[in-house]
Design an enzyme around this catalytic site. Structure first.
Site, PDB file in Angstrom:
ATOM      1  N   GLU A 102      86.717 -61.245  26.609  1.00  0.00           N
ATOM      2  CA  GLU A 102      87.882 -60.917  25.759  1.00  0.00           C
ATOM      3  C   GLU A 102      87.571 -61.236  24.239  1.00  0.00           C
ATOM      4  O   GLU A 102      86.944 -62.501  24.091  1.00  0.00           O
ATOM      5  CB  GLU A 102      89.092 -61.193  26.217  1.00  0.00           C
ATOM      6  CG  GLU A 102      90.503 -60.951  25.619  1.00  0.00           C
ATOM      7  CD  GLU A 102      90.804 -59.346  25.152  1.00  0.00           C
ATOM      8  OE1 GLU A 102      89.759 -58.960  24.322  1.00  0.00           O
ATOM      9  OE2 GLU A 102      91.878 -59.008  25.631  1.00  0.00           O
ATOM     10  N   ASP A 103      88.157 -60.829  23.087  1.00  0.00           N
ATOM     11  CA  ASP A 103      87.688 -61.314  21.728  1.00  0.00           C
ATOM     12  C   ASP A 103      88.779 -62.223  21.615  1.00  0.00           C
ATOM     13  O   ASP A 103      88.425 -63.376  20.989  1.00  0.00           O
ATOM     14  CB  ASP A 103      87.948 -59.951  20.837  1.00  0.00           C
ATOM     15  CG  ASP A 103      89.275 -59.251  20.912  1.00  0.00           C
ATOM     16  OD1 ASP A 103      89.944 -59.767  21.805  1.00  0.00           O
ATOM     17  OD2 ASP A 103      89.651 -58.680  20.155  1.00  0.00           O
ATOM     18  N   ASP A 106      96.066 -63.999  22.770  1.00  0.00           N
ATOM     19  CA  ASP A 106      96.911 -64.479  21.742  1.00  0.00           C
ATOM     20  C   ASP A 106      98.278 -64.737  22.587  1.00  0.00           C
ATOM     21  O   ASP A 106      98.501 -65.992  23.057  1.00  0.00           O
ATOM     22  CB  ASP A 106      97.317 -63.277  21.109  1.00  0.00           C
ATOM     23  CG  ASP A 106      98.200 -63.552  19.693  1.00  0.00           C
ATOM     24  OD1 ASP A 106      97.936 -64.331  18.899  1.00  0.00           O
ATOM     25  OD2 ASP A 106      99.521 -62.958  19.517  1.00  0.00           O
ATOM     26  N   PHE A 155      96.423 -64.964  11.636  1.00  0.00           N
ATOM     27  CA  PHE A 155      95.784 -63.669  11.913  1.00  0.00           C
ATOM     28  C   PHE A 155      94.159 -63.678  11.383  1.00  0.00           C
ATOM     29  O   PHE A 155      94.003 -63.916  10.079  1.00  0.00           O
ATOM     30  CB  PHE A 155      96.524 -62.637  11.121  1.00  0.00           C
ATOM     31  CG  PHE A 155      96.134 -61.016  11.726  1.00  0.00           C
ATOM     32  CD1 PHE A 155      96.284 -60.707  13.063  1.00  0.00           C
ATOM     33  CD2 PHE A 155      95.179 -60.230  11.153  1.00  0.00           C
ATOM     34  CE1 PHE A 155      96.048 -59.451  13.398  1.00  0.00           C
ATOM     35  CE2 PHE A 155      94.558 -59.322  11.626  1.00  0.00           C
ATOM     36  CZ  PHE A 155      95.193 -58.800  12.590  1.00  0.00           C
ATOM     37  N   ARG A 168      85.821 -54.962  11.496  1.00  0.00           N
ATOM     38  CA  ARG A 168      85.133 -55.492  12.701  1.00  0.00           C
ATOM     39  C   ARG A 168      83.671 -55.557  12.308  1.00  0.00           C
ATOM     40  O   ARG A 168      82.843 -56.499  13.188  1.00  0.00           O
ATOM     41  CB  ARG A 168      85.048 -54.457  13.637  1.00  0.00           C
ATOM     42  CG  ARG A 168      86.536 -53.964  14.274  1.00  0.00           C
ATOM     43  CD  ARG A 168      86.316 -53.023  15.538  1.00  0.00           C
ATOM     44  NE  ARG A 168      87.627 -52.322  15.943  1.00  0.00           N
ATOM     45  CZ  ARG A 168      88.419 -52.806  16.492  1.00  0.00           C
ATOM     46  NH1 ARG A 168      88.244 -54.024  17.044  1.00  0.00           N
ATOM     47  NH2 ARG A 168      89.547 -52.136  16.908  1.00  0.00           N
TER      48      ARG A 168
HETATM   49  P1  IMP Z   1      97.888 -60.687  23.722  1.00  0.00           P
HETATM   50  O1  IMP Z   1      98.193 -59.987  24.631  1.00  0.00           O
HETATM   51  O2  IMP Z   1      99.095 -61.216  22.924  1.00  0.00           O
HETATM   52  O3  IMP Z   1      97.111 -61.974  24.183  1.00  0.00           O
HETATM   53  O4  IMP Z   1      97.133 -60.045  22.817  1.00  0.00           O
HETATM   54  C1  IMP Z   1      95.855 -60.098  22.632  1.00  0.00           C
HETATM   55  C2  IMP Z   1      95.102 -58.897  21.899  1.00  0.00           C
HETATM   56  O5  IMP Z   1      95.738 -58.727  20.354  1.00  0.00           O
HETATM   57  C3  IMP Z   1      93.728 -58.950  21.590  1.00  0.00           C
HETATM   58  O6  IMP Z   1      92.765 -58.546  22.330  1.00  0.00           O
HETATM   59  C4  IMP Z   1      93.584 -58.494  20.112  1.00  0.00           C
HETATM   60  O7  IMP Z   1      93.017 -57.109  20.211  1.00  0.00           O
HETATM   61  C5  IMP Z   1      94.848 -58.629  19.664  1.00  0.00           C
HETATM   62  N1  IMP Z   1      94.799 -59.724  18.556  1.00  0.00           N
HETATM   63  C6  IMP Z   1      95.759 -60.813  18.657  1.00  0.00           C
HETATM   64  N2  IMP Z   1      95.747 -61.752  17.650  1.00  0.00           N
HETATM   65  C7  IMP Z   1      94.884 -61.228  16.753  1.00  0.00           C
HETATM   66  C8  IMP Z   1      94.178 -61.536  15.530  1.00  0.00           C
HETATM   67  O8  IMP Z   1      94.370 -62.594  15.055  1.00  0.00           O
HETATM   68  N3  IMP Z   1      93.254 -60.673  15.009  1.00  0.00           N
HETATM   69  C9  IMP Z   1      92.914 -59.432  15.437  1.00  0.00           C
HETATM   70  N4  IMP Z   1      93.584 -59.024  16.643  1.00  0.00           N
HETATM   71  C10 IMP Z   1      94.350 -59.819  17.097  1.00  0.00           C
HETATM   72 MG    MG Z   2      91.307 -57.309  22.537  1.00  0.00          MG
END
Ligand code: IMP
Ligand code: MG
Length: 179
Positions: A102-103, A106, A155, A168
């Site tokens: 995963e990237d 959050d 962010f 990206r």
């Molecule tokens: P989560 O379900 O809240 O953990 O969301 C994760 C997803 O939100 C990641 O896979 C990203 O696609 C997006 N995301 C969360 N934080 C960032 C950020 O700082 N920059 C860009 N995308 C983010």
């Molecule tokens: Mg993602």
């Protein structure tokens, strides 16, 4: 300090490419040790993880395979609004060790949903490998065994991560410039 403008927002350099690659190599080496002889399946989550997955896999020296899944949102019927589901899993993962790539984690809700969905396919084990983790925002308990870097709650964009689908292609990671 390098600044870039993406749509209405300005971002500044946060983690240079050279530092990112060092951290990716460290995580890859852990996977090399932990999964030697086990032929893990990397399951990269599109779109954000495509660059990380490519670099990570090239630092792996053990037999391994890769496949890609996507997350699709649909409107829930209840008041919960948007619900995400994983699509595109076309591998038989039964009995195999799976490493989700995963990237960024959050809140952790996306990861939690993926673990639940993958669990129904009876893999040998499921592991999480994330380029970035925001520990301050985690809402659900998650065992993130392979985290390349931990960052504050800001962010970020670049190295595969987007702001409204752009940014990206930036080689370094940038953070939102508040001033
Ligand atoms: P989560 O379900 O809240 O953990 O969301 C994760 C997803 O939100 C990641 O896979 C990203 O696609 C997006 N995301 C969360 N934080 C960032 C950020 O700082 N920059 C860009 N995308 C983010
Ligand atoms: Mg993602």
């Amino acid at each position: 300090m390098d600044k870039v403008k993406i749509k209405d927002k300005t971002f500044k350099t946060f983690i240079p490419e050279s530092e990112i690659l060092k951290r990716v190599e460290v995580v890859a080496n852990k996977i090399n040790t932990d999964f030697a002889g086990r032929n893990p399946l990397l399951l990269a989550v599109l779109n954000g993880s495509f660059i990380f997955a490519a670099d990570l896999m090239r630092y792996l020296t053990i037999p391994c395979e890769i496949s890609f899944v996507k997350l699709a949102s649909y409107e829930g019927t209840s008041s919960t609004g948007k619900i995400k589901t994983m699509i595109g899993l076309n591998n038989d993962i039964a009995g195999r060790p799976v490493i989700i790539v995963e990237d960024i984690v959050d809140t952790g809700n996306t990861m939690k949903m993926m673990l639940n969905q993958l669990g129904t396919h009876n893999p040998e084990s499921i592991h999480i490998c994330s380029l970035l983790v925001k520990p301050g925002k985690l809402q659900v308990p998650l065992n993130i065994e392979y985290a390349a870097m931990e960052i504050p709650n800001d962010f970020i964009v670049g190295y595969g991560l987007d702001y409204d689908q752009q940014g990206r292609n930036l080689r370094d990671i940038y953070v939102l410039d508040e001033e």
